[in-house]
Design an enzyme around this catalytic site. Structure first.
Site, mmCIF file in Angstrom:
data_model
loop_
_atom_site.group_PDB
_atom_site.id
_atom_site.type_symbol
_atom_site.label_atom_id
_atom_site.label_comp_id
_atom_site.label_asym_id
_atom_site.label_seq_id
_atom_site.Cartn_x
_atom_site.Cartn_y
_atom_site.Cartn_z
ATOM 1 N N SER A 125 51.391 32.393 49.794
ATOM 2 C CA SER A 125 51.090 33.604 49.848
ATOM 3 C C SER A 125 51.518 34.310 50.787
ATOM 4 O O SER A 125 51.705 33.370 52.091
ATOM 5 C CB SER A 125 49.536 33.718 49.840
ATOM 6 O OG SER A 125 49.253 34.919 50.100
ATOM 7 N N TYR A 151 40.755 32.654 52.739
ATOM 8 C CA TYR A 151 41.739 32.213 51.760
ATOM 9 C C TYR A 151 43.014 32.231 52.384
ATOM 10 O O TYR A 151 43.669 30.954 52.124
ATOM 11 C CB TYR A 151 41.936 33.459 50.822
ATOM 12 C CG TYR A 151 42.839 33.552 49.929
ATOM 13 C CD1 TYR A 151 42.983 32.485 48.782
ATOM 14 C CD2 TYR A 151 44.101 34.445 50.279
ATOM 15 C CE1 TYR A 151 44.381 32.539 47.944
ATOM 16 C CE2 TYR A 151 45.218 34.091 49.369
ATOM 17 C CZ TYR A 151 45.309 33.307 48.355
ATOM 18 O OH TYR A 151 46.278 33.499 47.520
ATOM 19 N N LYS A 155 45.881 28.576 52.516
ATOM 20 C CA LYS A 155 47.179 28.469 52.151
ATOM 21 C C LYS A 155 47.991 28.061 53.334
ATOM 22 O O LYS A 155 48.909 27.132 53.313
ATOM 23 C CB LYS A 155 47.615 30.138 51.761
ATOM 24 C CG LYS A 155 47.148 30.400 50.573
ATOM 25 C CD LYS A 155 47.689 29.603 49.198
ATOM 26 C CE LYS A 155 47.028 30.009 48.105
ATOM 27 N NZ LYS A 155 47.013 29.046 46.650
HETATM 28 P P1 NAD Z 1 44.301 32.711 38.813
HETATM 29 O O1 NAD Z 1 42.661 32.796 39.271
HETATM 30 O O2 NAD Z 1 44.379 33.766 37.718
HETATM 31 O O3 NAD Z 1 44.654 31.525 38.606
HETATM 32 C C1 NAD Z 1 44.268 30.218 39.081
HETATM 33 C C2 NAD Z 1 43.616 29.006 38.082
HETATM 34 O O4 NAD Z 1 43.292 28.072 38.836
HETATM 35 C C3 NAD Z 1 42.447 29.953 37.234
HETATM 36 O O5 NAD Z 1 42.769 29.690 35.651
HETATM 37 C C4 NAD Z 1 41.237 29.007 37.675
HETATM 38 O O6 NAD Z 1 40.456 28.909 36.818
HETATM 39 C C5 NAD Z 1 41.968 27.778 38.287
HETATM 40 N N1 NAD Z 1 41.419 27.100 39.330
HETATM 41 C C6 NAD Z 1 40.599 27.394 40.352
HETATM 42 N N2 NAD Z 1 40.137 26.423 41.164
HETATM 43 C C7 NAD Z 1 40.259 25.101 40.267
HETATM 44 C C8 NAD Z 1 39.916 23.901 40.465
HETATM 45 N N3 NAD Z 1 39.233 23.458 41.477
HETATM 46 N N4 NAD Z 1 40.579 23.041 39.650
HETATM 47 C C9 NAD Z 1 41.156 23.467 38.468
HETATM 48 N N5 NAD Z 1 41.518 24.714 38.284
HETATM 49 C C10 NAD Z 1 41.086 25.631 39.114
HETATM 50 O O7 NAD Z 1 45.112 33.344 40.045
HETATM 51 P P2 NAD Z 1 46.690 33.602 39.908
HETATM 52 O O8 NAD Z 1 46.849 35.011 40.357
HETATM 53 O O9 NAD Z 1 47.501 33.018 38.771
HETATM 54 O O10 NAD Z 1 47.134 32.576 41.193
HETATM 55 C C11 NAD Z 1 47.745 31.368 41.122
HETATM 56 C C12 NAD Z 1 48.119 30.751 42.360
HETATM 57 O O11 NAD Z 1 48.890 31.778 43.008
HETATM 58 C C13 NAD Z 1 46.916 30.865 43.373
HETATM 59 O O12 NAD Z 1 47.007 29.493 44.137
HETATM 60 C C14 NAD Z 1 46.658 31.865 44.162
HETATM 61 O O13 NAD Z 1 45.981 31.735 45.303
HETATM 62 C C15 NAD Z 1 48.346 32.061 44.327
HETATM 63 N N6 NAD Z 1 48.742 33.307 44.844
HETATM 64 C C16 NAD Z 1 48.133 34.477 44.044
HETATM 65 C C17 NAD Z 1 48.527 35.845 44.454
HETATM 66 C C18 NAD Z 1 48.194 36.879 43.530
HETATM 67 O O14 NAD Z 1 47.995 37.901 44.226
HETATM 68 N N7 NAD Z 1 47.661 36.895 42.311
HETATM 69 C C19 NAD Z 1 49.150 35.908 45.580
HETATM 70 C C20 NAD Z 1 49.656 34.971 46.368
HETATM 71 C C21 NAD Z 1 49.376 33.758 45.913
HETATM 72 N N1 UFG Z 2 43.322 48.167 47.283
HETATM 73 C C1 UFG Z 2 42.542 49.493 47.072
HETATM 74 N N2 UFG Z 2 41.559 49.460 46.355
HETATM 75 C C2 UFG Z 2 40.905 48.445 45.713
HETATM 76 C C3 UFG Z 2 41.895 47.143 45.911
HETATM 77 C C4 UFG Z 2 42.874 47.202 46.722
HETATM 78 O O1 UFG Z 2 43.145 50.503 47.711
HETATM 79 O O2 UFG Z 2 39.989 48.665 45.047
HETATM 80 C C5 UFG Z 2 44.465 48.405 47.991
HETATM 81 C C6 UFG Z 2 44.420 47.264 49.138
HETATM 82 O O3 UFG Z 2 43.887 47.866 50.274
HETATM 83 C C7 UFG Z 2 45.920 47.000 49.510
HETATM 84 C C8 UFG Z 2 46.342 47.211 48.091
HETATM 85 O O4 UFG Z 2 45.515 47.636 47.408
HETATM 86 O O5 UFG Z 2 46.221 47.868 50.414
HETATM 87 C C9 UFG Z 2 46.665 45.729 47.497
HETATM 88 O O6 UFG Z 2 45.470 45.088 47.573
HETATM 89 P P1 UFG Z 2 45.111 43.582 46.492
HETATM 90 O O7 UFG Z 2 43.721 43.162 46.794
HETATM 91 O O8 UFG Z 2 45.558 43.897 45.257
HETATM 92 O O9 UFG Z 2 46.157 42.585 47.240
HETATM 93 P P2 UFG Z 2 46.440 41.887 48.828
HETATM 94 O O10 UFG Z 2 47.516 42.475 49.310
HETATM 95 O O11 UFG Z 2 45.091 42.328 49.499
HETATM 96 O O12 UFG Z 2 46.198 40.568 48.322
HETATM 97 C C10 UFG Z 2 47.058 39.769 47.515
HETATM 98 C C11 UFG Z 2 46.650 38.780 46.872
HETATM 99 C C12 UFG Z 2 46.434 37.532 48.005
HETATM 100 C C13 UFG Z 2 47.603 37.495 48.548
HETATM 101 C C14 UFG Z 2 48.331 38.746 49.151
HETATM 102 C C15 UFG Z 2 49.840 38.536 49.369
HETATM 103 O O13 UFG Z 2 45.078 39.086 46.456
HETATM 104 O O14 UFG Z 2 46.047 36.490 47.353
HETATM 105 O O15 UFG Z 2 48.469 39.713 47.952
HETATM 106 O O16 UFG Z 2 50.330 39.458 50.183
HETATM 107 F F1 UFG Z 2 47.617 36.439 49.497
#
Ligand code: NAD
Ligand code: UFG
Length: 334
Positions: A125, A151, A155
């Site tokens: 991330s 979190y 990572k």
């Molecule tokens: P998500 O929650 O939809 O998918 C993650 C999946 O992992 C879920 O289906 C959950 O059930 C499963 N999981 C969690 N812990 C587990 C465990 N111990 N054993 C087996 N399964 C498990 O999230 P996503 O948005 O698809 O994200 C996927 C990956 O990408 C995550 O590692 C997340 O940290 C990373 N990531 C996501 C974002 C974002 O904003 N969505 C940004 C940066 C990184």
């Molecule tokens: N935000 C709001 N209101 C809400 C939720 C979010 O204003 O109810 C704003 C936040 O302050 C931020 C933006 O929307 O400025 C995005 O927020 P998110 O929670 O969607 O995303 P973040 O950037 O905080 O974090 C996300 C993922 C992390 C990842 C990161 C990478 O949740 O897992 O992006 O940049 F690490």
């Protein structure tokens, strides 16, 4: 074509990546404990691609169960999405995050080693960059300093573990993908972001507000040093992100390789609201609220390394993501 094990494959990014893997002819199995997803999403994958991956409902911290999967099937590559991902929740429950994300990954790496699987792509991330002077982030920047939440620490720590494993084993190839903010869904609207429980990220909240399940979007922070005072992020269409994994799979090389996956452009919360309103033709109820703990003002990717080395770049826009989100919303509860 090699068989790929996708951990967290019923999740948002995992399911979209499986669609792209199927499109390229890969065989896919999924490990997920369904703590933040539903098994039915794989029916959606089947509707889109005509193939349904096998789901092992297993927690990756359960070494014995994970071991069994590796002993029954031969995998050429693991794509590791499984993990907990909510920043505010990680501040409230740090041990749960360290335990789940780090212990789970160590188990997975041990199983891979024991079964001669040498290739892994890891979901990292942008949060690993912590607090930087610049908003445009590239892979040469120092990581791990000023990370504002557990979190992000998980990572960062997993990245360090993967680099150490790569240093210890000349056969090991790992590609660390640093995602910026994934949004949108498959253009069919069949699969999309459908987290269990109360959503914490911006787009899932916007979706719930649009459906009337949450009365209004709280704009968290309107006094950031940004042009409109709201937080700026690099929102990447999840289909572009999924395709980034295919590009990574096709360019695996020994050692640890790291790439940003983002668009290179920043968008504010207010601009996201406006884009959603434009696509839906309706006003989205919003209210100004205080900053969220752990948030930073502005981040966006320098994605040029991925373009240069993986021959990958984003193709879809925020407007595409909003259109696709509305398609998903029209047939799902959100
Ligand atoms: P998500 O929650 O939809 O998918 C993650 C999946 O992992 C879920 O289906 C959950 O059930 C499963 N999981 C969690 N812990 C587990 C465990 N111990 N054993 C087996 N399964 C498990 O999230 P996503 O948005 O698809 O994200 C996927 C990956 O990408 C995550 O590692 C997340 O940290 C990373 N990531 C996501 C974002 C974002 O904003 N969505 C940004 C940066 C990184
Ligand atoms: N935000 C709001 N209101 C809400 C939720 C979010 O204003 O109810 C704003 C936040 O302050 C931020 C933006 O929307 O400025 C995005 O927020 P998110 O929670 O969607 O995303 P973040 O950037 O905080 O974090 C996300 C993922 C992390 C990842 C990161 C990478 O949740 O897992 O992006 O940049 F690490």
């Amino acid at each position: 074509m090699e068989r790929v094990l996708v951990t967290g494959g019923t999740g948002f990014i995992g399911s979209h990546t499986i669609v792209e893997l199927h499109n390229k002819g890969y065989e896919v199995d999924v490990v997920d404990n369904l703590c933040n997803s539903k098994a039915e999403i794989l029916d959606g994958v089947e509707k889109i691609t005509g193939k349904k991956p096998e789901l092992f409902k297993v927690d990756i911290r359960d070494k014995e169960a994970l071991e069994k999967i590796f002993s029954e099937r031969r995998y050429g590559l693991v794509i590791h999405f499984a993990g907990l991902k909510a920043v505010p929740e990680s501040i409230e429950k740090p041990l749960e995050y360290y335990e789940n994300n780090i212990s789970g990954t160590i188990n997975l790496l041990e199983c891979m080693k024991e079964h001669g699987v040498h290739k892994i792509i890891f979901s990292s991330s942008a949060t690993v960059y912590g607090t930087q002077e610049k908003s445009k982030l590239d892979e040469t920047m120092v990581t791990g300093q000023g990370i504002t939440n557990p979190y992000g620490e998980t990572k960062y720590m997993i990245e360090e573990i993967l680099k150490d494993v790569a240093d210890s084993d000349p056969e090991f190839s790992c590609t660390i993908l640093r995602y910026f903010n994934p949004i949108g869904n498959h253009e069919s609207g069949i699969i999309g972001e459908d987290p269990n429980g109360i959503p914490l990220n911006l787009m899932p909240i916007i979706m719930k507000v649009a459906k009337g399940k949450i009365p209004q979007l709280q704009i968290c922070g309107t006094d950031y040093p940004t042009p409109d005072g709201t937080g700026i992020r690099d929102y990447i269409h999840v289909v572009d992100l999924a395709k980034g994994h295919i590009a990574a799979a096709e360019h695996m090389k020994p050692g640890a390789s790291i790439y940003n996956l983002g668009t290179g452009r920043g968008t504010s919360v207010r601009e996201m609201v406006t884009a959603f309103e434009k696509a839906s033709g309706k006003a989205l109820p919003c209210v100004e609220a205080p900053r969220r703990p752990g948030d930073i003002a502005e981040v966006y990717a320098d994605p040029s390394k991925a373009e240069r080395e993986l021959n990958w770049k984003t193709e879809l826009t925020i407007d595409d993501a909003m259109r696709d989100t509305l398609k998903f919303l029209s047939s799902h509860e959100a």
